[in-house]
Write a protein that holds these residues in place. Structure first.
Motif, PDB file in Angstrom:
ATOM      1  N   ASP A  65       0.812  -1.208   0.000  1.00 46.37           N
ATOM      2  CA  ASP A  65       0.000   0.000   0.000  1.00 46.37           C
ATOM      3  C   ASP A  65       0.852   1.268   0.000  1.00 46.37           C
ATOM      4  OD1 ASP A  65       1.007  -0.110   2.543  1.00 46.37           O
ATOM      5  OD2 ASP A  65      -0.917  -0.062   3.565  1.00 46.37           O
ATOM      6  N   GLY A  66       2.168   1.177   0.223  1.00 43.01           N
ATOM      7  CA  GLY A  66       3.073   2.303   0.156  1.00 43.01           C
ATOM      8  C   GLY A  66       3.063   3.199   1.375  1.00 43.01           C
ATOM      9  N   HIS A  67       2.485   2.742   2.474  1.00 42.73           N
ATOM     10  CA  HIS A  67       2.384   3.586   3.663  1.00 42.73           C
ATOM     11  C   HIS A  67       3.265   3.133   4.823  1.00 42.73           C
ATOM     12  CE1 HIS A  67      -0.778   6.080   2.080  1.00 42.73           C
ATOM     13  NE2 HIS A  67      -1.420   4.991   1.690  1.00 42.73           N
ATOM     14  N   SER A  68       4.050   2.109   4.636  1.00 46.47           N
ATOM     15  CA  SER A  68       4.882   1.652   5.744  1.00 46.47           C
ATOM     16  C   SER A  68       6.182   1.054   5.222  1.00 46.47           C
ATOM     17  CB  SER A  68       4.132   0.633   6.603  1.00 46.47           C
ATOM     18  OG  SER A  68       3.700  -0.447   5.830  1.00 46.47           O
ATOM     19  N   THR A  69       7.184   1.069   6.099  1.00 45.14           N
ATOM     20  CA  THR A  69       8.487   0.495   5.807  1.00 45.14           C
ATOM     21  C   THR A  69       8.773  -0.580   6.833  1.00 45.14           C
ATOM     22  OG1 THR A  69       9.239   2.627   4.972  1.00 45.14           O
ATOM     23  CG2 THR A  69      10.926   1.026   5.522  1.00 45.14           C
ATOM     24  N   TYR A  70       9.249  -1.741   6.372  1.00 49.46           N
ATOM     25  CA  TYR A  70       9.562  -2.853   7.248  1.00 49.46           C
ATOM     26  C   TYR A  70      11.074  -2.986   7.363  1.00 49.46           C
ATOM     27  CZ  TYR A  70       4.708  -4.003   6.427  1.00 49.46           C
ATOM     28  OH  TYR A  70       3.344  -3.947   6.346  1.00 49.46           O
ATOM     29  N   LEU A  71      11.572  -3.022   8.592  1.00 56.45           N
ATOM     30  CA  LEU A  71      13.006  -3.100   8.832  1.00 56.45           C
ATOM     31  C   LEU A  71      13.325  -4.326   9.665  1.00 56.45           C
ATOM     32  CD1 LEU A  71      13.542   0.620   9.805  1.00 56.45           C
ATOM     33  CD2 LEU A  71      14.036  -0.415   7.616  1.00 56.45           C
ATOM     34  N   GLY A  72      14.550  -4.813   9.511  1.00 51.10           N
ATOM     35  CA  GLY A  72      15.022  -5.961  10.280  1.00 51.10           C
ATOM     36  C   GLY A  72      15.672  -6.977   9.368  1.00 51.10           C
TER      37      GLY A  72
END
Length: 99
Positions: A30-37
């Protein structure tokens, strides 16, 4: 296998630092969040208006974070054991030469 607190502490810090250096997935569908790890994504940062704080936009999955820390711990622990054996074998080879 003996539990090593120093290696566990170091692996926890490395896991947290890697999360900000190596993003797992830059944008969701959806382009509204970034996932890190890394190796598994445990930190989600949502894009929100500027008047909200950073802590209001982040969410941490504790279970995945624990798995990441354990993965890094086991890699570091087995590398430490392997390097100790290699160092021990080199020392034994040197003592055989002197006899």
């Amino acid at each position: 296998m003996k539990f090593n607190k120093k290696i566990f502490n170091l692996s926890a810090w490395i896991t947290l630092l890697i999360a900000y250096v190596l993003p797992y997935q830059s944008q969701s569908s959806d382009g509204h969040s970034t996932y890190l790890g890394y190796p598994l994504s445990f930190l989600t940062i949502n894009n929100t208006p500027i008047y909200k704080t950073l802590f209001m936009t982040e969410s941490i999955d504790i279970f995945t974070l624990t798995i990441d820390i354990l993965i890094v711990y086991f890699v570091m622990h087995f590398a430490n054991v392997y390097l100790s054996k290699v160092k021990l074998n080199k020392g034994m080879n040197k003592t055989k030469d002197f006899k």
